[in-house]
Design a protein around this motif. Structure first.
Motif, PDB file in Angstrom:
ATOM      1  N   THR A 180      60.701  83.240   0.343  1.00 45.88           N
ATOM      2  CA  THR A 180      61.821  83.622  -0.505  1.00 45.88           C
ATOM      3  C   THR A 180      63.153  83.261   0.156  1.00 45.88           C
ATOM      4  O   THR A 180      64.181  83.858  -0.145  1.00 45.88           O
ATOM      5  N   THR A 181      63.071  82.239   1.020  1.00 45.86           N
ATOM      6  CA  THR A 181      64.269  81.767   1.722  1.00 45.86           C
ATOM      7  C   THR A 181      64.471  80.268   1.549  1.00 45.86           C
ATOM      8  O   THR A 181      65.576  79.822   1.238  1.00 45.86           O
ATOM      9  N   PHE A 182      63.416  79.508   1.744  1.00 47.71           N
ATOM     10  CA  PHE A 182      63.539  78.049   1.776  1.00 47.71           C
ATOM     11  C   PHE A 182      62.961  77.404   0.517  1.00 47.71           C
ATOM     12  O   PHE A 182      61.962  77.876  -0.015  1.00 47.71           O
ATOM     13  N   ARG A 183      63.573  76.313   0.078  1.00 50.25           N
ATOM     14  CA  ARG A 183      62.990  75.533  -1.010  1.00 50.25           C
ATOM     15  C   ARG A 183      61.786  74.770  -0.467  1.00 50.25           C
ATOM     16  O   ARG A 183      61.876  74.099   0.545  1.00 50.25           O
ATOM     17  N   ILE A 184      60.684  74.896  -1.152  1.00 48.29           N
ATOM     18  CA  ILE A 184      59.459  74.226  -0.726  1.00 48.29           C
ATOM     19  C   ILE A 184      59.272  72.968  -1.556  1.00 48.29           C
ATOM     20  O   ILE A 184      59.064  73.040  -2.770  1.00 48.29           O
ATOM     21  N   THR A 185      59.354  71.829  -0.889  1.00 47.01           N
ATOM     22  CA  THR A 185      59.184  70.556  -1.581  1.00 47.01           C
ATOM     23  C   THR A 185      57.861  69.913  -1.179  1.00 47.01           C
ATOM     24  O   THR A 185      57.286  70.242  -0.134  1.00 47.01           O
ATOM     25  N   LEU A 186      57.408  69.028  -2.029  1.00 52.27           N
ATOM     26  CA  LEU A 186      56.146  68.348  -1.771  1.00 52.27           C
ATOM     27  C   LEU A 186      56.164  66.981  -2.435  1.00 52.27           C
ATOM     28  O   LEU A 186      56.826  66.800  -3.464  1.00 52.27           O
ATOM     29  N   PRO A 187      55.445  66.038  -1.877  1.00 46.31           N
ATOM     30  CA  PRO A 187      55.327  64.746  -2.541  1.00 46.31           C
ATOM     31  C   PRO A 187      54.580  64.939  -3.870  1.00 46.31           C
ATOM     32  O   PRO A 187      53.616  65.708  -3.922  1.00 46.31           O
ATOM     33  N   ARG A 188      54.991  64.258  -4.905  1.00 49.66           N
ATOM     34  CA  ARG A 188      54.307  64.421  -6.189  1.00 49.66           C
ATOM     35  C   ARG A 188      52.842  64.002  -6.126  1.00 49.66           C
ATOM     36  O   ARG A 188      52.032  64.468  -6.918  1.00 49.66           O
ATOM     37  N   SER A 237      47.274  67.244 -10.468  1.00 43.62           N
ATOM     38  CA  SER A 237      47.004  66.263 -11.522  1.00 43.62           C
ATOM     39  C   SER A 237      46.849  64.843 -10.983  1.00 43.62           C
ATOM     40  O   SER A 237      46.438  63.939 -11.716  1.00 43.62           O
ATOM     41  N   ARG A 238      47.175  64.662  -9.725  1.00 37.68           N
ATOM     42  CA  ARG A 238      47.047  63.342  -9.109  1.00 37.68           C
ATOM     43  C   ARG A 238      45.714  63.260  -8.348  1.00 37.68           C
ATOM     44  O   ARG A 238      45.236  64.276  -7.828  1.00 37.68           O
ATOM     45  N   PRO A 239      45.149  62.075  -8.256  1.00 36.37           N
ATOM     46  CA  PRO A 239      43.895  61.939  -7.511  1.00 36.37           C
ATOM     47  C   PRO A 239      44.058  62.421  -6.070  1.00 36.37           C
ATOM     48  O   PRO A 239      44.967  61.989  -5.372  1.00 36.37           O
ATOM     49  N   GLY A 240      43.217  63.371  -5.670  1.00 39.50           N
ATOM     50  CA  GLY A 240      43.285  63.892  -4.311  1.00 39.50           C
ATOM     51  C   GLY A 240      44.328  64.970  -4.105  1.00 39.50           C
ATOM     52  O   GLY A 240      44.426  65.536  -3.016  1.00 39.50           O
ATOM     53  N   GLY A 241      45.114  65.287  -5.147  1.00 46.58           N
ATOM     54  CA  GLY A 241      46.145  66.311  -5.029  1.00 46.58           C
ATOM     55  C   GLY A 241      45.559  67.708  -5.198  1.00 46.58           C
ATOM     56  O   GLY A 241      44.409  67.866  -5.606  1.00 46.58           O
ATOM     57  N   TRP A 242      46.328  68.727  -4.882  1.00 45.94           N
ATOM     58  CA  TRP A 242      45.796  70.089  -4.916  1.00 45.94           C
ATOM     59  C   TRP A 242      46.790  71.169  -5.365  1.00 45.94           C
ATOM     60  O   TRP A 242      46.398  72.277  -5.713  1.00 45.94           O
ATOM     61  N   VAL A 243      48.072  70.906  -5.361  1.00 51.58           N
ATOM     62  CA  VAL A 243      49.057  71.950  -5.694  1.00 51.58           C
ATOM     63  C   VAL A 243      49.179  72.067  -7.227  1.00 51.58           C
ATOM     64  O   VAL A 243      49.422  71.061  -7.901  1.00 51.58           O
ATOM     65  N   ILE A 299      48.337  81.197  -4.404  1.00 50.73           N
ATOM     66  CA  ILE A 299      47.686  79.872  -4.382  1.00 50.73           C
ATOM     67  C   ILE A 299      47.407  79.474  -2.943  1.00 50.73           C
ATOM     68  O   ILE A 299      47.554  78.308  -2.573  1.00 50.73           O
ATOM     69  N   TYR A 300      47.002  80.428  -2.150  1.00 52.49           N
ATOM     70  CA  TYR A 300      46.885  80.199  -0.710  1.00 52.49           C
ATOM     71  C   TYR A 300      46.091  78.925  -0.384  1.00 52.49           C
ATOM     72  O   TYR A 300      46.532  78.100   0.412  1.00 52.49           O
ATOM     73  N   ALA A 301      44.936  78.751  -1.004  1.00 51.47           N
ATOM     74  CA  ALA A 301      44.107  77.583  -0.705  1.00 51.47           C
ATOM     75  C   ALA A 301      44.723  76.290  -1.254  1.00 51.47           C
ATOM     76  O   ALA A 301      44.327  75.201  -0.847  1.00 51.47           O
ATOM     77  N   GLN A 302      45.672  76.436  -2.169  1.00 51.92           N
ATOM     78  CA  GLN A 302      46.283  75.257  -2.795  1.00 51.92           C
ATOM     79  C   GLN A 302      47.768  75.141  -2.472  1.00 51.92           C
ATOM     80  O   GLN A 302      48.496  74.428  -3.161  1.00 51.92           O
TER      81      GLN A 302
END
Ligand code: SF4
Ligand code: SF4
Length: 114
Positions: A16-24, A29-35, A75-78
């Motif tokens: 609840t402090t930092f913006r969490i970014t990730l590669p799309r 929805s992407r092959p091999g993706g999980w978030v 979504i701990y595992a993801q």
């Protein structure tokens, strides 16, 4: 937040402090993706970020509970790689500069490091 069975379970300050970014490419929805896509929003042309809780700006939508008391990543595992990599020694009760800063901002004692 690095690991669940640790001081992090009674903290949640970083979520609840930092913006969490990730590669799309890490989106489920992407092959091999999980978030989970629906918990993110576009950030830059190649990245996404975790959405905010609609009731608490700046707080990750995936976080449940009360900061500094008891929290859970739904979504701990993801969770994104940035979350997995954050303050890796927190499970051992040791923070780092970012962890300590997040805790300070929420009135919690910094863990300190080695
Ligand atoms: S701020 Fe530090 S102690 Fe708190 S949840 Fe994040 S990693 Fe864990
Ligand atoms: S995805 Fe989970 S670990 Fe990452 S910021 Fe959100 S609640 Fe915290």
């Amino acid at each position: 937040m690095d690991t669940e069975p640790s001081v992090c379970c009674s903290c949640g300050a970083c979520c609840t402090t930092f913006r969490i970014t990730l590669p799309r490419v890490d989106l489920a929805s992407r092959p091999g993706g999980w978030v989970p896509d629906h918990l993110t929003e576009p950030y830059t042309p190649t990245t996404a970020c975790m959405r905010d809780n609609p009731d608490v700006p700046g707080r990750c939508i995936a976080l449940e509970g009360a900061i500094g008391t008891q929290v859970r990543c739904t979504i701990y595992a993801q969770r994104p790689a940035a979350c997995r990599d954050f303050a890796p020694l927190s499970a051992l009760g040791m923070g780092d500069d970012a962890c300590d800063e997040a805790r300070r901002r929420h009135g919690l004692r910094p863990l300190g490091g080695l």
